[in-house]
Design a protein around this motif. Structure first.
Motif, PDB file in Angstrom:
ATOM      1  N   LEU A  29     -12.465  18.770  -3.253  1.00  0.00           N
ATOM      2  CA  LEU A  29     -11.933  18.506  -4.587  1.00  0.00           C
ATOM      3  C   LEU A  29     -10.452  18.876  -4.659  1.00  0.00           C
ATOM      4  O   LEU A  29      -9.649  18.134  -5.240  1.00  0.00           O
ATOM      5  CB  LEU A  29     -12.734  19.266  -5.646  1.00  0.00           C
ATOM      6  N   ILE A  30     -10.068  19.984  -4.067  1.00  0.00           N
ATOM      7  CA  ILE A  30      -8.658  20.373  -4.044  1.00  0.00           C
ATOM      8  C   ILE A  30      -7.828  19.301  -3.329  1.00  0.00           C
ATOM      9  O   ILE A  30      -6.733  18.948  -3.784  1.00  0.00           O
ATOM     10  CB  ILE A  30      -8.478  21.763  -3.408  1.00  0.00           C
ATOM     11  N   GLN A  31      -8.347  18.764  -2.235  1.00  0.00           N
ATOM     12  CA  GLN A  31      -7.632  17.699  -1.519  1.00  0.00           C
ATOM     13  C   GLN A  31      -7.492  16.444  -2.396  1.00  0.00           C
ATOM     14  O   GLN A  31      -6.441  15.807  -2.405  1.00  0.00           O
ATOM     15  CB  GLN A  31      -8.347  17.358  -0.215  1.00  0.00           C
ATOM     16  N   LYS A  32      -8.533  16.098  -3.146  1.00  0.00           N
ATOM     17  CA  LYS A  32      -8.472  14.939  -4.040  1.00  0.00           C
ATOM     18  C   LYS A  32      -7.444  15.159  -5.146  1.00  0.00           C
ATOM     19  O   LYS A  32      -6.705  14.238  -5.518  1.00  0.00           O
ATOM     20  CB  LYS A  32      -9.838  14.667  -4.664  1.00  0.00           C
ATOM     21  N   ILE A  33      -7.391  16.379  -5.678  1.00  0.00           N
ATOM     22  CA  ILE A  33      -6.437  16.695  -6.744  1.00  0.00           C
ATOM     23  C   ILE A  33      -5.009  16.632  -6.192  1.00  0.00           C
ATOM     24  O   ILE A  33      -4.108  16.092  -6.851  1.00  0.00           O
ATOM     25  CB  ILE A  33      -6.733  18.080  -7.362  1.00  0.00           C
ATOM     26  N   LYS A  34      -4.791  17.142  -4.988  1.00  0.00           N
ATOM     27  CA  LYS A  34      -3.464  17.069  -4.369  1.00  0.00           C
ATOM     28  C   LYS A  34      -3.035  15.618  -4.190  1.00  0.00           C
ATOM     29  O   LYS A  34      -1.880  15.260  -4.464  1.00  0.00           O
ATOM     30  CB  LYS A  34      -3.456  17.773  -3.010  1.00  0.00           C
ATOM     31  N   LYS A  35      -3.951  14.768  -3.755  1.00  0.00           N
ATOM     32  CA  LYS A  35      -3.644  13.352  -3.573  1.00  0.00           C
ATOM     33  C   LYS A  35      -3.333  12.695  -4.919  1.00  0.00           C
ATOM     34  O   LYS A  35      -2.386  11.920  -5.040  1.00  0.00           O
ATOM     35  CB  LYS A  35      -4.809  12.647  -2.886  1.00  0.00           C
ATOM     36  N   PHE A  37      -2.082  14.042  -7.608  1.00  0.00           N
ATOM     37  CA  PHE A  37      -0.795  14.496  -8.126  1.00  0.00           C
ATOM     38  C   PHE A  37       0.341  14.352  -7.107  1.00  0.00           C
ATOM     39  O   PHE A  37       1.432  14.894  -7.322  1.00  0.00           O
ATOM     40  CB  PHE A  37      -0.895  15.953  -8.598  1.00  0.00           C
ATOM     41  N   ASN A  38       0.089  13.643  -6.010  1.00  0.00           N
ATOM     42  CA  ASN A  38       1.093  13.406  -4.966  1.00  0.00           C
ATOM     43  C   ASN A  38       1.731  14.694  -4.454  1.00  0.00           C
ATOM     44  O   ASN A  38       2.938  14.786  -4.299  1.00  0.00           O
ATOM     45  CB  ASN A  38       2.178  12.444  -5.468  1.00  0.00           C
ATOM     46  N   LYS A  39       0.898  15.671  -4.177  1.00  0.00           N
ATOM     47  CA  LYS A  39       1.383  16.945  -3.649  1.00  0.00           C
ATOM     48  C   LYS A  39       1.356  16.919  -2.132  1.00  0.00           C
ATOM     49  O   LYS A  39       0.548  16.225  -1.531  1.00  0.00           O
ATOM     50  CB  LYS A  39       0.521  18.099  -4.156  1.00  0.00           C
ATOM     51  N   GLU A  40       2.234  17.702  -1.543  1.00  0.00           N
ATOM     52  CA  GLU A  40       2.246  17.829  -0.096  1.00  0.00           C
ATOM     53  C   GLU A  40       1.211  18.863   0.321  1.00  0.00           C
ATOM     54  O   GLU A  40       0.702  19.627  -0.499  1.00  0.00           O
ATOM     55  CB  GLU A  40       3.642  18.220   0.374  1.00  0.00           C
ATOM     56  N   GLU A  41       0.915  18.896   1.619  1.00  0.00           N
ATOM     57  CA  GLU A  41      -0.146  19.760   2.150  1.00  0.00           C
ATOM     58  C   GLU A  41       0.072  21.241   1.827  1.00  0.00           C
ATOM     59  O   GLU A  41      -0.873  21.962   1.524  1.00  0.00           O
ATOM     60  CB  GLU A  41      -0.232  19.579   3.664  1.00  0.00           C
ATOM     61  N   PHE A  47      -4.239  25.768 -12.132  1.00  0.00           N
ATOM     62  CA  PHE A  47      -5.385  25.663 -13.035  1.00  0.00           C
ATOM     63  C   PHE A  47      -5.181  24.490 -13.996  1.00  0.00           C
ATOM     64  O   PHE A  47      -6.128  23.773 -14.314  1.00  0.00           O
ATOM     65  CB  PHE A  47      -5.570  26.966 -13.829  1.00  0.00           C
ATOM     66  N   GLN A  48      -3.952  24.306 -14.458  1.00  0.00           N
ATOM     67  CA  GLN A  48      -3.645  23.216 -15.387  1.00  0.00           C
ATOM     68  C   GLN A  48      -3.940  21.853 -14.757  1.00  0.00           C
ATOM     69  O   GLN A  48      -4.554  20.990 -15.388  1.00  0.00           O
ATOM     70  CB  GLN A  48      -2.175  23.291 -15.817  1.00  0.00           C
ATOM     71  N   GLU A  49      -3.531  21.678 -13.507  1.00  0.00           N
ATOM     72  CA  GLU A  49      -3.796  20.416 -12.808  1.00  0.00           C
ATOM     73  C   GLU A  49      -5.290  20.203 -12.600  1.00  0.00           C
ATOM     74  O   GLU A  49      -5.800  19.094 -12.774  1.00  0.00           O
ATOM     75  CB  GLU A  49      -3.053  20.392 -11.470  1.00  0.00           C
ATOM     76  N   PHE A  50      -5.994  21.258 -12.235  1.00  0.00           N
ATOM     77  CA  PHE A  50      -7.441  21.176 -12.061  1.00  0.00           C
ATOM     78  C   PHE A  50      -8.109  20.739 -13.363  1.00  0.00           C
ATOM     79  O   PHE A  50      -8.945  19.826 -13.374  1.00  0.00           O
ATOM     80  CB  PHE A  50      -8.006  22.524 -11.608  1.00  0.00           C
ATOM     81  N   CYS A  51      -7.730  21.370 -14.462  1.00  0.00           N
ATOM     82  CA  CYS A  51      -8.334  21.052 -15.759  1.00  0.00           C
ATOM     83  C   CYS A  51      -8.017  19.627 -16.190  1.00  0.00           C
ATOM     84  O   CYS A  51      -8.891  18.919 -16.712  1.00  0.00           O
ATOM     85  CB  CYS A  51      -7.854  22.042 -16.813  1.00  0.00           C
ATOM     86  N   GLU A  52      -6.787  19.194 -15.967  1.00  0.00           N
ATOM     87  CA  GLU A  52      -6.408  17.829 -16.320  1.00  0.00           C
ATOM     88  C   GLU A  52      -7.217  16.818 -15.509  1.00  0.00           C
ATOM     89  O   GLU A  52      -7.714  15.831 -16.045  1.00  0.00           O
ATOM     90  CB  GLU A  52      -4.912  17.632 -16.065  1.00  0.00           C
ATOM     91  N   TYR A  53      -7.372  17.071 -14.219  1.00  0.00           N
ATOM     92  CA  TYR A  53      -8.110  16.168 -13.336  1.00  0.00           C
ATOM     93  C   TYR A  53      -9.586  16.108 -13.707  1.00  0.00           C
ATOM     94  O   TYR A  53     -10.182  15.036 -13.739  1.00  0.00           O
ATOM     95  CB  TYR A  53      -7.943  16.620 -11.884  1.00  0.00           C
TER      96      TYR A  53
END
Length: 67
Positions: A29-35, A37-41, A47-53
């Motif tokens: 799930l963390i990998q999906k959230i990074k993808k 939000f276009n985050k690098e490895e 927490f905010q990004e997790f909640c939004e996703y």
């Protein structure tokens, strides 16, 4: 009284506590959230990004993690 410091980033163990799912699910799930939000490895998920996703209110997540 000292102000309580809180973390900004979320870890797989936090996601396990919130969702009741496995560690493997949490890491994926963390990998999906990074993808999403276009985050690098090397960048962390907040927490905010997790909640939004996930569509979960941040206040509910904070209550579970703190309490």
């Amino acid at each position: 009284m000292k102000p309580q410091l809180t973390r900004l980033c979320i870890y797989p163990k936090d996601i396990q506590i919130i969702t009741g799912k496995s560690e493997r699910y949490s890491r994926d799930l963390i990998q999906k959230i990074k993808k999403h939000f276009n985050k690098e490895e090397h960048q962390l998920v907040t927490f905010q990004e997790f909640c939004e996703y996930m569509g979960i209110p941040l206040t509910e997540v904070q209550a579970v993690i703190r309490g």
